[in-house]
Design a protein around this motif. Structure first.
Motif, PDB file in Angstrom:
ATOM      1  N   HIS A  79       0.835  -1.203   0.000  1.00  0.00           N
ATOM      2  CA  HIS A  79       0.000   0.000   0.000  1.00  0.00           C
ATOM      3  C   HIS A  79       0.871   1.255   0.000  1.00  0.00           C
ATOM      4  CE1 HIS A  79      -3.157   2.862   1.026  1.00  0.00           C
ATOM      5  NE2 HIS A  79      -4.031   1.911   0.774  1.00  0.00           N
ATOM      6  N   TYR A  80       0.486   2.241  -0.794  1.00  0.00           N
ATOM      7  CA  TYR A  80       1.315   3.441  -0.943  1.00  0.00           C
ATOM      8  C   TYR A  80       1.488   4.197   0.364  1.00  0.00           C
ATOM      9  CZ  TYR A  80      -2.747   6.552  -0.638  1.00  0.00           C
ATOM     10  OH  TYR A  80      -3.836   7.239  -0.191  1.00  0.00           O
ATOM     11  N   ARG A  81       0.531   4.087   1.303  1.00  0.00           N
ATOM     12  CA  ARG A  81       0.647   4.837   2.554  1.00  0.00           C
ATOM     13  C   ARG A  81       1.819   4.340   3.392  1.00  0.00           C
ATOM     14  NH1 ARG A  81      -3.743   7.867   4.190  1.00  0.00           N
ATOM     15  NH2 ARG A  81      -2.326   8.558   5.819  1.00  0.00           N
ATOM     16  N   PHE A  82       2.283   3.122   3.100  1.00  0.00           N
ATOM     17  CA  PHE A  82       3.407   2.577   3.856  1.00  0.00           C
ATOM     18  C   PHE A  82       4.714   3.269   3.493  1.00  0.00           C
ATOM     19  CE2 PHE A  82       6.281  -0.905   5.274  1.00  0.00           C
ATOM     20  CZ  PHE A  82       5.759  -1.078   6.543  1.00  0.00           C
ATOM     21  N   ARG A 128       6.550   9.596  17.107  1.00  0.00           N
ATOM     22  CA  ARG A 128       5.113   9.744  17.296  1.00  0.00           C
ATOM     23  C   ARG A 128       4.366  10.233  16.059  1.00  0.00           C
ATOM     24  NH1 ARG A 128       3.554   6.401  21.052  1.00  0.00           N
ATOM     25  NH2 ARG A 128       5.271   6.244  22.548  1.00  0.00           N
ATOM     26  N   SER A 129       5.091  10.422  14.960  1.00  0.00           N
ATOM     27  CA  SER A 129       4.423  10.825  13.720  1.00  0.00           C
ATOM     28  C   SER A 129       5.318  10.467  12.548  1.00  0.00           C
ATOM     29  CB  SER A 129       4.127  12.330  13.710  1.00  0.00           C
ATOM     30  OG  SER A 129       5.320  13.066  13.512  1.00  0.00           O
ATOM     31  N   TRP A 188       0.679   5.577  13.983  1.00  0.00           N
ATOM     32  CA  TRP A 188       0.003   6.628  13.221  1.00  0.00           C
ATOM     33  C   TRP A 188      -0.399   6.172  11.817  1.00  0.00           C
ATOM     34  CZ3 TRP A 188       5.192   6.941  14.659  1.00  0.00           C
ATOM     35  CH2 TRP A 188       6.128   6.723  13.642  1.00  0.00           C
ATOM     36  N   ASP A 189      -0.016   4.972  11.436  1.00  0.00           N
ATOM     37  CA  ASP A 189      -0.354   4.454  10.109  1.00  0.00           C
ATOM     38  C   ASP A 189      -1.747   3.838  10.165  1.00  0.00           C
ATOM     39  OD1 ASP A 189      -0.568   3.256   7.674  1.00  0.00           O
ATOM     40  OD2 ASP A 189       1.049   1.807   7.980  1.00  0.00           O
ATOM     41  N   GLU A 190      -2.761   4.631   9.817  1.00  0.00           N
ATOM     42  CA  GLU A 190      -4.144   4.179   9.971  1.00  0.00           C
ATOM     43  C   GLU A 190      -4.544   3.124   8.955  1.00  0.00           C
ATOM     44  OE1 GLU A 190      -4.284   8.077   7.588  1.00  0.00           O
ATOM     45  OE2 GLU A 190      -3.170   7.219   9.265  1.00  0.00           O
ATOM     46  N   VAL A 191      -3.751   2.923   7.897  1.00  0.00           N
ATOM     47  CA  VAL A 191      -4.080   1.918   6.887  1.00  0.00           C
ATOM     48  C   VAL A 191      -3.633   0.529   7.328  1.00  0.00           C
ATOM     49  CG1 VAL A 191      -3.694   1.175   4.505  1.00  0.00           C
ATOM     50  CG2 VAL A 191      -3.993   3.601   5.025  1.00  0.00           C
ATOM     51  N   VAL A 192      -2.420   0.428   7.861  1.00  0.00           N
ATOM     52  CA  VAL A 192      -1.855  -0.881   8.208  1.00  0.00           C
ATOM     53  C   VAL A 192      -1.396  -0.937   9.662  1.00  0.00           C
ATOM     54  CG1 VAL A 192      -0.080  -2.579   7.674  1.00  0.00           C
ATOM     55  CG2 VAL A 192      -1.090  -1.229   5.828  1.00  0.00           C
ATOM     56  N   GLY A 193      -0.452  -0.092  10.017  1.00  0.00           N
ATOM     57  CA  GLY A 193       0.286  -0.231  11.262  1.00  0.00           C
ATOM     58  C   GLY A 193      -0.519  -0.163  12.534  1.00  0.00           C
ATOM     59  N   GLU A 194      -1.513   0.714  12.595  1.00  0.00           N
ATOM     60  CA  GLU A 194      -2.199   0.921  13.866  1.00  0.00           C
ATOM     61  C   GLU A 194      -2.933  -0.329  14.354  1.00  0.00           C
ATOM     62  OE1 GLU A 194      -5.183   3.902  13.683  1.00  0.00           O
ATOM     63  OE2 GLU A 194      -6.516   2.773  12.381  1.00  0.00           O
ATOM     64  N   ASN A 195      -3.235  -1.248  13.464  1.00  0.00           N
ATOM     65  CA  ASN A 195      -3.960  -2.465  13.854  1.00  0.00           C
ATOM     66  C   ASN A 195      -3.183  -3.337  14.829  1.00  0.00           C
ATOM     67  OD1 ASN A 195      -6.190  -1.915  12.223  1.00  0.00           O
ATOM     68  ND2 ASN A 195      -5.271  -2.901  10.447  1.00  0.00           N
TER      69      ASN A 195
END
Length: 267
Positions: free
Chosen positions: A110-113, A241-242, A186-193
């Motif tokens: 995913h590009y957000r990564f 943190r970001s 802060w990665d709401e697509v993948v990481g935060e899970n």
């Protein structure tokens, strides 16, 4: 009847016995999914009190209270859990004084990564000798290297491992000198899970591989806290943190590379 398979999953099941990895011959009769996340767990659990489930994370809809005692999860963010870390056994990676340090990154398409990949490009650029390391992107569906790495591809060797065979993939992973999961809250697509602050609270395969293969890794401090009782090798942490807060990561990255290089001096 047992038949040959071109792609093994690393385990084999026989009626009445469980075959361990040491005796695994890459032959098996059936592939069995054990997690209730792969279907509607309610249909299974509602059949009676003798039914049990293994869940990856927080189910949807929520688990009824009366079923909680019949469920196990795959990480310490839940009351009953086990970590799937019984991987094949391979010889540990050998690193000699002048060898490149092999750092392995989680492959996500995913590009957000890309914002997390930028942490690596920023850290590599600060090394006195970037050519002393190599980066290996492990897994993912893509066969190309993210354009994010164009800023450092002249400084460091970057390759991608797309091995479909489970056993061979884990063998490749076992030769990493250090892992970079790049899992961020802060990665709401993948990481935060994968964090306690999320609703999903899932286990990352990179974490179970690090534990099972006994590999050093660099992780966010919040992930470290979740699994602190289970790490099996050296762990470095950072407190970013970001997606623009890279300095803590850079400092820990350089410390990791330095310590791995020092260990090579003894070989």
């Amino acid at each position: 009847k047992i038949r040959e398979r071109t792609i093994g999953d690393g385990a084999v099941v026989r009626f009445g016995t469980v075959q361990n990895y040491q005796n695994y011959s890459h032959r098996y009769d059936a592939y069995i999914g054990v997690s209730c996340d792969s279907f509607d767990y309610r249909q299974w659990m509602s059949k009676g009190p003798e039914m049990f489930c293994v869940l990856h994370g927080t189910p949807s809809p929520e688990l009824p209270v009366e079923w909680v005692k019949r469920v196990a999860w795959l990480n310490p963010m839940f009351p009953r859990y086990f970590i799937p870390s019984d991987f094949p056994h391979f010889p540990p990676p050998k690193l000699h004084r002048h060898d490149k340090i092999r750092l392995c990154l989680k492959g996500i398409d995913h590009y957000r990564f890309d914002s997390s990949y930028r942490f690596v490009t920023a850290a590599v650029s600060t090394l006195d000798d970037p050519s002393s390391i190599s980066l290996q992107i492990m897994g993912g569906r893509s066969k190309i290297i993210s354009p994010i790495f164009k800023d450092i591809d002249h400084l460091v060797n970057i390759t991608r491992v797309n091995e479909p065979d489970f056993y061979k993939f884990e063998e490749e992973m076992s030769q990493c000198n250090g892992l970079l999961p790049l899992i961020h809250p802060w990665d709401e697509v993948v990481g935060e899970n994968y964090f306690p602050s999320s609703k999903a609270k899932k286990l990352s395969g990179f974490i179970s591989q690090a534990i099972g293969l006994k590999l050093p890794l660099l992780v966010h401090e919040d992930i470290y806290e979740v699994y602190k009782k289970h790490w099996t090798a050296k762990v470095w942490t950072y407190s970013s943190r970001s997606r623009i807060d890279v300095m803590s990561f850079i400092g820990s990255f350089k410390e990791m590379v330095l310590e791995i290089r020092r260990s090579a001096g003894n070989n």
